[in-house]
Design an enzyme around this catalytic site. Structure first.
Site, mmCIF file in Angstrom:
data_model
loop_
_atom_site.group_PDB
_atom_site.id
_atom_site.type_symbol
_atom_site.label_atom_id
_atom_site.label_comp_id
_atom_site.label_asym_id
_atom_site.label_seq_id
_atom_site.Cartn_x
_atom_site.Cartn_y
_atom_site.Cartn_z
ATOM 1 N N ASP A 125 0.823 -1.212 0.000
ATOM 2 C CA ASP A 125 0.000 0.000 0.000
ATOM 3 C C ASP A 125 0.861 1.268 0.000
ATOM 4 O OD1 ASP A 125 -2.806 1.018 0.400
ATOM 5 O OD2 ASP A 125 -1.880 1.934 2.159
ATOM 6 N N GLU A 167 13.957 -14.896 0.086
ATOM 7 C CA GLU A 167 14.319 -16.001 0.990
ATOM 8 C C GLU A 167 13.361 -17.176 0.750
ATOM 9 O OE1 GLU A 167 14.006 -14.341 4.917
ATOM 10 O OE2 GLU A 167 15.499 -12.789 4.482
HETATM 11 C C1 NOJ Z 1 -4.495 2.995 -0.831
HETATM 12 C C2 NOJ Z 1 -5.641 2.072 -0.563
HETATM 13 O O1 NOJ Z 1 -5.971 1.387 -1.741
HETATM 14 C C3 NOJ Z 1 -6.752 2.931 -0.034
HETATM 15 O O2 NOJ Z 1 -7.965 2.218 0.057
HETATM 16 C C4 NOJ Z 1 -6.346 3.488 1.288
HETATM 17 O O3 NOJ Z 1 -7.344 4.370 1.755
HETATM 18 C C5 NOJ Z 1 -5.034 4.254 1.186
HETATM 19 N N1 NOJ Z 1 -4.044 3.560 0.406
HETATM 20 C C6 NOJ Z 1 -4.450 4.491 2.554
HETATM 21 O O4 NOJ Z 1 -3.990 3.297 3.097
#
Ligand code: NOJ
Length: 566
Positions: free
Chosen positions: A218, A277
């Protein structure tokens, strides 16, 4: 015939992620096994067979870790524990086992940019004094102004408002400010603190040991913040964000001091070393970097294995733009030895079946939704184009990401009233931006079930479904010739049969005019008619068309795609 030759960097039977069809499950909206109105792992496991019959290769799960759910799980308080809302760790291990039996790989979502404010590190940091080691896990700064009453700089939260919030000291007085690029419940971690990276090595190993096949990472481009926290200089005179794609790389690093800073690559390489790994594991970066020349740096051989192709997702449904983005993707990713990915929908924006019913210029900015007060699009046209776009995408070499429900042709719930909306964007902007709930509505399984169309045993559903979900329910489409579900199954089946994911494509200009786009991949011609008038169907064996069942002669109608074996 072929006018260009994009040699695919995918090799058959090797490095599965390069060619895979990866299905995104948004756990709270897939299937509810315990009747609380929120999807869960037991519900998902019980429905896995339906994904096996769809033909997908892997599932990516949006986060299901322990979380106060302020941002639907992208706010994690314990990275090693499944949130009780979704079940137990044991439920997840059983799910992995069942999925692997079905030949489906499992990708989990890792959120390294920020934790929840309920994470033990953040609670300790708030309780500790300024300058303490506990505070060094996050970005705590003194405020500006006479009494520190102003935020340390002008950075804005992606969800609206300032990216800084102020904490109270133990004696109740106002204290320092902490950074949150998203909601105030999502404090950004300070990756300059070595303990943070060590912890994430360990979290990755924890899940790899349990048998997960990879990670979706993310906000993969935000881990490093520019030293000194200078003001951002990323707005035009009207206060609108200037896209980084219009800036040189050096300018972007300076003007947007929290995206794509050079130091981030060291951490990506570190993640990669951990994955190596183990055998056959892969990572996909969620990095909103543009243009592709810049994004490609994230997938060099010792960095992420692949990254989402958001330029592709946000492209208008028209031939000139699509041709450019496909060409650029294959060239730029190919230059660094990576395969391209393709995606049309996810949990952060308007589903493509809805998007394509609007004029591109009328759509909200990426990451936002459409609400009851916005103009309505043309749903039938949207779905028709969505089917054509999916067929165009699934013929391309590389891997494709699908978002749950798109195989049913689901639209966004644009009429969802404000009282149901949970996306922090809605509250942080006082409803001015409706946020992303419209695409997150629970799936319809059985159209005649009184229980939210089979989503949950007792009809509870954390978001109400729109009326159209009844006819779009999975059981209403299963085995029905011409349904969107059967179209997806056929596309995925033929894609595998002809090895399109690992193929080499070339534009086929002799089949193109200003309203069409055509390419050949492993002997299969993919032709899309974007225009209002029919075009002649090419000769050859028709493998699939998006508006009719198999047909041997006739015309390719408007907003339709055909696959022809030449
Ligand atoms: C991207 C994610 O896809 C989204 O849903 C989220 O709100 C933001 N990152 C923050 O983590």
């Amino acid at each position: 015939m072929p006018v260009s030759d994009f040699i695919s960097v995918s090799r058959p039977d090797a490095e599965w992620w390069r060619t895979a069809v990866i299905y995104q499950i948004y756990p709270r909206s897939f299937a509810d096994g315990n009747g609380d109105g929120i999807g869960d792992l037991v519900g998902i496991t019980a429905r896995l067979d339906s994904l096996a019959s769809l033909g997908i290769d892997a599932i990516w799960f949006s986060p299901f870790f322990e979380s106060p759910q302020k941002d639907a799980g992208y706010d994690i308080s314990d990275y090693r524990k499944i949130d009780p809302l979704f079940g137990t760790n044991e439920d997840f291990y059983a799910l992995i086992e069942r999925a692997h039996q079905l030949g489906i790989r499992i990708i989990v979502d890792i959120v390294p940019n920020h934790t929840s404010f309920k994470h033990a590190w953040f609670e300790a940091a708030v309780a500790a004094p300024e300058g303490s080691p506990e505070r060094s896990y996050y970005h705590f700064l003194d405020g500006k102004g006479e009494n520190g009453e102003l935020p340390p700089n002008n950075w804005k939260s992606i969800f609206g408002g300032s990216a800084w919030s102020r904490v109270k000291n133990a004696d109740g007085s106002d204290g320092q400010w902490y950074l949150h690029l998203f909601d105030s419940s999502q404090p950004d971690l300070n990756w300059a603190n070595p303990a943070v990276a060590e912890e994430f090595d360990d979290i990755l190993r924890f899940w790899l040991d349990k048998g997960v096949d990879g990670f979706r990472v993310d906000v993969a481009h935000a881990l490093v913040k520019r030293e000194g926290y200078p003001d951002a200089d990323d707005r035009d005179a009207n206060g609108n964000v200037v896209p980084i794609s219009t800036m040189t790389e050096e300018e972007a690093e300076r003007r947007v001091p929290y995206w794509g800073q050079p130091g981030v690559h060291d951490f990506i390489r570190r993640f990669r070393r951990v994955c190596e790994e183990y055998e056959d594991r892969a990572m996909c970066a969620e990095a909103s970097m543009s243009p592709l020349t810049r994004l490609a740096k994230w997938v060099r051989p010792d960095e992420y294995h692949q990254s989402f192709n958001f330029d592709y997702m946000h492209s208008p449904f028209e031939p000139v733009a699509l041709k450019k983005i496909v060409t650029d993707s294959l060239v730029e990713y190919g230059r660094v030895g990576a395969s391209s990915t393709w995606v049309l929908s996810n949990h952060d924006g308007v589903r493509h079946a809805t998007r394509y019913g609007y004029k591109h210029e009328d759509l909200p900015a990426p990451g936002d939704g459409i609400g009851p007060n916005d103009p309505k699009g043309d749903e039938a046209l949207g779905l028709r184009r969505a089917r054509a776009a999916t067929a165009f995408m699934l013929g391309l070499p590389g891997s494709s990401y699908l978002f749950q429900g798109e195989e049913l042709g689901l639209p966004d719930h644009i009429d969802l009233p404000g009282e149901f909306r949970e996306d922090p964007t809605f509250a942080r902007t006082n409803g001015e931006r409706v946020g992303r709930d419209g695409c997150r509505v629970p799936l319809p399984w059985e159209g005649d079930a009184n229980a939210a169309n089979g989503f949950s045993a007792n009809g509870k559903s954390w978001l109400p479904q729109p009326g159209s979900f009844r006819v779009l329910a999975r059981d209403k489409q299963e085995g029905v010739v011409g349904s969107t579900l059967e179209l997806y199954k056929r596309l995925i089946k033929e894609r595998k049969a002809y090895g399109l994911g690992s193929g080499a494509m070339a534009w086929a200009e002799e089949y193109q005019d200003k309203n069409t786009l055509a390419y050949v991949n492993n002997g299969v011609l993919v032709l899309t008619n974007f225009g209002p008038d029919p075009v002649v169907l090419p000769a050859g064996e028709i493998l699939v068309t998006t508006q009719h069942d198999l047909r041997i002669e006739g015309e390719l109608e408007h907003n339709e795609t055909v696959w022809v074996k030449l």
